[in-house]
Design an enzyme around this catalytic site. Structure first.
Site, PDB file in Angstrom:
ATOM      1  N   ASP A   1       0.829  -1.198   0.000  1.00  0.00           N
ATOM      2  CA  ASP A   1       0.000   0.000   0.000  1.00  0.00           C
ATOM      3  C   ASP A   1       0.872   1.260   0.000  1.00  0.00           C
ATOM      4  OD1 ASP A   1      -2.795   1.115   0.407  1.00  0.00           O
ATOM      5  OD2 ASP A   1      -1.744   2.071   2.069  1.00  0.00           O
TER       6      ASP A   1
ATOM      7  N   GLU B   1      13.368 -15.543  -0.354  1.00  0.00           N
ATOM      8  CA  GLU B   1      13.494 -16.731   0.514  1.00  0.00           C
ATOM      9  C   GLU B   1      12.307 -17.669   0.296  1.00  0.00           C
ATOM     10  OE1 GLU B   1      13.611 -15.582   4.663  1.00  0.00           O
ATOM     11  OE2 GLU B   1      15.029 -13.963   4.217  1.00  0.00           O
TER      12      GLU B   1
HETATM   13  C1  NOJ Z   1      -4.346   3.172  -0.879  1.00  0.00           C
HETATM   14  C2  NOJ Z   1      -5.512   2.278  -0.632  1.00  0.00           C
HETATM   15  O1  NOJ Z   1      -5.832   1.622  -1.832  1.00  0.00           O
HETATM   16  C3  NOJ Z   1      -6.618   3.160  -0.125  1.00  0.00           C
HETATM   17  O2  NOJ Z   1      -7.833   2.478  -0.055  1.00  0.00           O
HETATM   18  C4  NOJ Z   1      -6.210   3.704   1.219  1.00  0.00           C
HETATM   19  O3  NOJ Z   1      -7.183   4.628   1.665  1.00  0.00           O
HETATM   20  C5  NOJ Z   1      -4.865   4.433   1.142  1.00  0.00           C
HETATM   21  N1  NOJ Z   1      -3.885   3.713   0.371  1.00  0.00           N
HETATM   22  C6  NOJ Z   1      -4.289   4.642   2.525  1.00  0.00           C
HETATM   23  O4  NOJ Z   1      -3.860   3.422   3.062  1.00  0.00           O
END
Ligand code: NOJ
Length: 534
Positions: free
Chosen positions: A209, A251
């Site tokens: 993310d 790994e």
């Molecule tokens: C990207 C994610 O896809 C989204 O849903 C989220 O709100 C933000 N990152 C923050 O984690």
């Protein structure tokens, strides 16, 4: 069902079709109104029949759900609303038996304010080692009443919140998502442990993310428009972090897909060097309007930027953050841009659906892997969520201007005649299903050869069984203006008509699949795509 060839090789991810499950809205196994792992386990046959190679689960960890699970309180425990760790392990194993690999979502930029580290930091006070794992600072102004810098948030509003002892902490998203300090060795160690934890449980990959946001300018200097580097996007330090993550993945034979929103192709490709991430989402393609010249340029740029680093491209039309494809393609402005989201944008769903069907064949014919967001295979439109039911913080932080992202997160319709369209709930689901949702139900579409679901199933079947799809070369063919035509190595030709009038097809031996119907003279109508055997 036999496992596809790509499942048997180490580089399955180079041409996989990866289905995105948003667990809260996929299927409700215990009837409480929220989707869960029991619901996913019960619906695995749908995914197997669809023919996907892997499933990416958006966060399923313990979370107060302030940002739909992207506020993680414990990265090693499943939220009780979704199930248990034991169930997740069973799910991973059952999916694997059906030839489907699992990808989990790791959120390294920030944690929930309920995470043990942040609670300890609040308790320990200014100057403590606990605070060093985050970005705590005194404020500016005579009494420290002003935030330490002026960084713009990813979710409108401020990026700093003041705590009762007077210090401020940084959060690029909501105040409930404090940013971690990636210059701290414990932060790095902890995340590598979390990666191992999930790889040891049999997951094949990790989605990262906000992958380009972790590292911050150490001075936390003010943001100056147009001055590089940006103080928190795409800092060079990130590459060292991902090189050590790669060693962990290696790994286990695990793979990464990074959420990297960076329009600069050269900077983007740096994340995909052979000792960093395997793949990253192609947001330029997702954002591109339905226009032949723009799409052609995006495809060419994508392939050109990936080639030098040897990474496969990914093709993405939608996810849990963006407007549903059939709705977007039915609008006057068919591109996607967070800044342009507004209530009440008109759309022509019949037109959007025709284009989304054509886009499905385009996407699945391109070289690389494909991401398919849940409900796209049902052609779900973006739902208008009544204001009083909206849950997304993006809406609230915009002062109610941005409708937020709930419209693409509505619980799926599985059975037309069952309560809540067969989502599984005995009580009203966490987001309301709009009127007419039953028409999109999977059971109804399953029986209809002309449905979106039947198109996706057939396209995925052909993609697996026909030589030359997935990774490999693409050759553009001459085509009239507004038409995209290309050949894959196995001889399959894909033609997409984005012009206003029907066009003649190139010479071919057979029509493999059409997104609509050819006209009486065998021509390809507007907003229609076809796969041909040349
Ligand atoms: C990207 C994610 O896809 C989204 O849903 C989220 O709100 C933000 N990152 C923050 O984690």
């Amino acid at each position: 069902m036999a496992a596809p060839d790509s499942q048997r090789t180490d580089d399955w991810w180079r041409d996989a079709v990866i289905y995105q499950v948003y667990p809260r809205s996929f299927a409700d196994g215990d009837g409480d109104g929220t989707g869960d792992l029991a619901g996913v386990r019960a619906r695995l046959p749908h995914l197997a029949e669809l023919g996907v190679d892997a499933v990416w689960f958006t966060p399923w960890y313990v979370s107060p759900l302030v940002d739909g699970g992207y506020d993680v309180a414990d990265y090693r425990t499943i939220d009780p609303a979704f199930g248990t760790l034991g169930e997740a392990e069973k799910l991973i194993a059952e999916a694997r038996e059906l030839g489907i690999r699992t990808i989990v979502d790791i959120v390294p930029n920030h944690v929930s304010d309920q995470h043990a580290w942040f609670r300890a930091a609040l308790e320990a006070g200014p100057g403590s080692p606990e605070r060093e794992r985050f970005h705590f600072r005194p404020g500016r102004g005579e009494h420290g009443e002003l935030p330490p810098n002026d960084w713009p948030s990813q979710f409108s509003g401020r990026t700093w919140t003041r705590v009762p002892d007077g210090e401020w902490y940084l959060h690029l998203f909501t105040p409930e998502q404090p940013d971690l300090n990636w210059a701290h060795p414990e932060v790095r160690r902890e995340h590598e442990d979390v990666l191992r934890f999930w790889f040891e449980r049999g997951v094949a990959g990790v989605r990262i993310d906000s992958a380009a946001l972790l590292a911050k300018d150490p001075a936390l200097a003010d943001f100056v428009e147009g001055v590089d580097p940006h103080p928190y996007i795409d800092q060079d330090e990130l590459h060292d972090i991902y090189r050590s993550w790669r060693r962990v993945a290696d790994e286990f034979g695990g793979v990464f897909v990074g959420e990297v929103w960076l329009p600069d192709a050269e900077r983007f490709a740096r994340y995909l060097r052979p000792d960093e991430l395997h793949t990253a989402f192609n947001f330029n393609f997702l954002s591109c309007p339905w226009q032949a010249d723009r799409l052609r340029r995006t495809i060419d740029d994508t392939l050109a930027e990936h080639a030098p680093v040897g990474a496969p491209a990914t093709w993405v039309l939608c996810n849990h953050d963006v407007t549903r494809t059939v709705t977007r393609y039915g609008r006057e402005d068919t591109g996607f841009d967070f800044a342009k989201k507004a209530f009440g944008t008109p759309t022509d769903l019949a037109l959007g659906t025709r284009r989304a069907r054509a886009a499905a064949l385009l996407t699945l014919a391109l070289p690389g892997s494909v991401y398919l967001y849940q409900g796209e295979e049902l052609g779900l439109p973006e739902a208008d969520i009544p204001r009083e039911r909206i849950q997304d913080p993006m809406h609230f932080r915009s002062g109610g201007v941005d409708p937020g992202r709930d419209g693409c997160r509505v619980p799926l319709p599985w059975a037309a005649d069952a309560p809540y369209c067969g989502f599984g709930s005995e009580t009203e689901p966490w987001l309301p299903q709009p009127e007419g949702w039953a028409a999109y139900a999977a059971d109804r579409q399953s029986a209809d050869p002309a449905s979106m679901l039947s198109l996706y199933r057939e396209a995925l079947r052909l993609r697996r069984s026909t030589e030359g799809f997935g990774d490999g070369p693409l050759d553009w063919l001459p085509a009239p203006e507004g038409v995209l035509a290309f050949r894959r190595a196995g001889g399959t030709v894909c033609v997409v008509n984005l012009s206003a009038a029907p066009v003649d097809l190139p010479a071919h031996r057979a029509v493999l699949l059409v997104s609509g119907a050819l006209d009486g003279s065998g021509r390809l109508p507007a907003d229609t795509a076809v796969w041909l055997r040349a």
